[in-house]
Scaffold this motif. Structure first.
Motif, short mmCIF file in Angstrom:
data_model
loop_
_atom_site.label_atom_id
_atom_site.label_comp_id
_atom_site.label_asym_id
_atom_site.label_seq_id
_atom_site.Cartn_x
_atom_site.Cartn_y
_atom_site.Cartn_z
N ARG A 197 0.77 -1.19 0.11
CA ARG A 197 0.01 -0.01 0.16
C ARG A 197 0.79 1.16 0.04
N TYR A 198 1.92 1.23 0.84
CA TYR A 198 2.72 2.31 1.02
C TYR A 198 3.55 2.54 -0.34
N LEU A 199 3.91 1.53 -1.18
CA LEU A 199 4.66 1.65 -2.25
C LEU A 199 3.85 2.25 -3.41
N LEU A 200 2.26 1.70 -3.62
CA LEU A 200 1.71 2.16 -4.61
C LEU A 200 1.20 3.81 -4.16
N SER A 201 1.00 4.06 -2.97
CA SER A 201 0.78 5.46 -2.49
C SER A 201 1.90 6.43 -2.99
N GLU A 202 3.17 5.96 -2.73
CA GLU A 202 4.37 6.74 -3.39
C GLU A 202 4.36 6.80 -4.89
N ILE A 203 4.01 5.83 -5.48
CA ILE A 203 3.91 6.00 -7.09
C ILE A 203 2.71 6.91 -7.31
N GLU A 204 1.54 6.68 -6.84
CA GLU A 204 0.47 7.75 -7.07
C GLU A 204 0.86 9.39 -6.78
N LYS A 205 1.74 9.44 -5.66
CA LYS A 205 1.92 10.92 -5.40
C LYS A 205 3.10 11.33 -6.34
N SER A 206 3.87 10.16 -6.83
CA SER A 206 5.02 11.07 -7.78
C SER A 206 4.34 11.16 -9.18
N LEU B 54 -4.60 3.55 -5.76
CA LEU B 54 -4.72 2.98 -4.12
C LEU B 54 -6.25 2.74 -3.91
N LYS B 55 -6.94 3.31 -4.18
CA LYS B 55 -8.69 3.17 -3.65
C LYS B 55 -9.03 1.68 -4.71
N ALA B 56 -8.41 1.78 -5.71
CA ALA B 56 -8.76 0.76 -6.52
C ALA B 56 -8.36 -0.59 -6.02
N ALA B 57 -6.94 -0.68 -5.41
CA ALA B 57 -6.65 -1.95 -5.17
C ALA B 57 -7.22 -2.37 -3.63
N ASP B 58 -7.43 -1.19 -2.73
CA ASP B 58 -7.98 -1.36 -1.66
C ASP B 58 -9.43 -2.05 -1.86
N ASP B 59 -10.22 -1.32 -2.94
CA ASP B 59 -11.61 -2.00 -3.28
C ASP B 59 -11.50 -3.22 -3.60
N LEU B 60 -10.56 -3.72 -4.43
CA LEU B 60 -10.50 -5.16 -4.99
C LEU B 60 -10.28 -6.03 -3.61
N MET B 61 -9.27 -5.65 -2.71
CA MET B 61 -9.17 -6.45 -1.49
C MET B 61 -10.58 -6.76 -0.86
#
Length: 428
Positions: free
Chosen positions: A106-115, A201-208
């Protein structure tokens, strides 16, 4: 949502239990339950857990990690009793000194989203996830008997899953996820429920969340939901199609198939062989390739469903590309991180997509092929500098070692479908 607003909801709904959820590196959801009055302490100080007990996290000599609830992911679990209700947060994972843990997807994906936002881009991601419903025995354990014998888009009484899908849609709505369509899929007992696309990030959370809801609601109906890539031999496998829209300055670049959008797609096509072990992480994943529209070649098209990537007919905000090879066993945080990073590389290098495919590409000898088994996929990733540029080395080496061990053990047991069912069916 701020903490004061959450406290009001805890009181209003008389919530007594809170689940702190996270995902291991293999993509399996884990959680720990705390009492509601412990939430403030969890927000301020985290909740420690034994990370050495989570495969791929830490060893016994450095075992403590902390879970910090992400307040924006608050949701009440609608399939749990309304009396003394249960809520859930997804969590970030840190070391005791608050450094982010490398294994936290989750942290990894959130950082990619920020960048990506810093570079002027944003994304919408829409997973489409298939699953099978099976009957259970008198003790509630799953059997291999599909819930029905219906086929693609069939209706009741052939389709016996209508009420299950209906309750899944209601549950998703109650949890802030907007279902858009649902239907019976090709295989007997196979279903699909699609929900609205969102940020990565929300899409990954929503899938889980979706996978958890499907499992829980199926159980309430006396059924077992399987996300195994190929639970029934000679029938359609379970796919996880990933739809991606690329935006710059609020403009969907796939609407007019602008150069950056096509370079984004070209970047993903270029790296897909290396990414495949993350998109298709089980031996069972490779039973699915080349059958029932599951691609086995590195190819793209507009309307051709036998290709790896498709740009379907759509207008306006619906314009997108669709990656068709992944399956539901994937860790969505790592997978989406790799897809976005590959696409960014394509934009940065102004890559040009090769020619659009024509004809049946499921078994075309003229195209570059995806890995044909898990061992090949592991070797592709081991040779990849790109993978290590996105995911920390510690996690890459652990993940690939686990996948190689899985492939080796399956080889010893024999690669029969029955052996793979024994290995995966009750756990995926």
């Amino acid at each position: 949502m701020d903490f004061e607003g959450i406290k009001q909801l805890l009181a209003e709904y008389e919530i007594k239990f809170i689940r702190l959820a996270f995902c291991d590196i293999s993509g399996r959801q884990k959680n720990i339950a705390i009492m509601a009055d412990e939430l403030e302490h969890a927000v301020e100080h985290g909740v420690s857990f034994d990370a050495s007990a989570i495969r791929g996290f830490l060893n016994i000599s450095e075992s403590d990690l902390l879970l910090f609830p992400d307040l924006d992911t608050f949701s009440i679990l609608p399939w749990r009793p309304s009396d003394r209700a249960v809520a859930r947060f997804y969590c970030y994972i840190t070391y005791p000194d608050r450094r982010p843990f490398e294994g936290d997807g989750r942290y990894l994906l959130s950082e990619i989203e920020k960048s990506s936002r810093s570079a002027g881009y944003s994304f919408l991601v829409g997973p489409e996830c298939e699953f099978y419903l099976f009957e259970t025995d008198e003790k509630g354990y799953p059997t291999l008997n599909p819930f029905d014998e219906a086929g693609y888009f069939d209706m009741a009484p052939l389709d016996r899953g209508e009420n299950v899908r209906r309750e899944i849609c209601f549950a998703l709505e109650n949890m802030g996820i907007k279902p858009e369509r649902s239907h019976h899929e090709h295989g007997p007992g196979q279903n699909e429920v699609d929900f609205r696309c969102s940020s990565p990030l929300k899409a990954a959370d929503d899938l889980m969340t979706f996978k958890t809801a499907v499992k829980a609601i199926a159980q309430l109906h006396g059924l077992y939901a399987s996300f195994m890539p190929k639970p029934i031999e000679n029938e359609s496998g379970n796919g996880l199609h990933i739809n991606l829209s690329l935006y710059e300055n609020g403009e969907n670049l796939f609407e007019k198939e602008e150069a950056k959008a096509m370079s984004f797609m070209a970047g993903i096509l270029r790296r897909m062989k290396e990414i495949t072990v993350f998109s298709n992480p089980l031996v069972s994943s490779y039973e699915r390739f080349g059958q029932f529209e599951a691609p086995s070649t590195v190819s793209w098209s507009h309307q051709n469903r036998s290709t790896l990537v498709r740009i379907p007919y759509a207008e306006g905000s619906e314009s997108r590309m669709e990656v068709r090879s992944p399956d539901p066993a994937a860790n969505p945080y790592l997978l989406i991180s790799l897809l976005l990073s590959a696409g960014f590389e394509g934009i940065a290098e102004r890559q040009v997509a090769f020619a659009e495919a024509t004809g049946d590409m499921l078994s075309s000898p003229l195209s570059e092929r995806l890995p044909k088994n898990l061992s090949e996929a592991v070797e592709e990733a081991r040779r990849s500098e790109f993978i290590r540029s996105v995911i920390p080395e510690r996690i890459v080496s652990t993940f690939l070692s686990d996948r190689a061990e899985d492939a080796e053990e399956c080889e010893k047991e024999g690669r029969s479908h029955e052996a793979l069912l024994r290995r995966y069916f009750r756990f995926i």
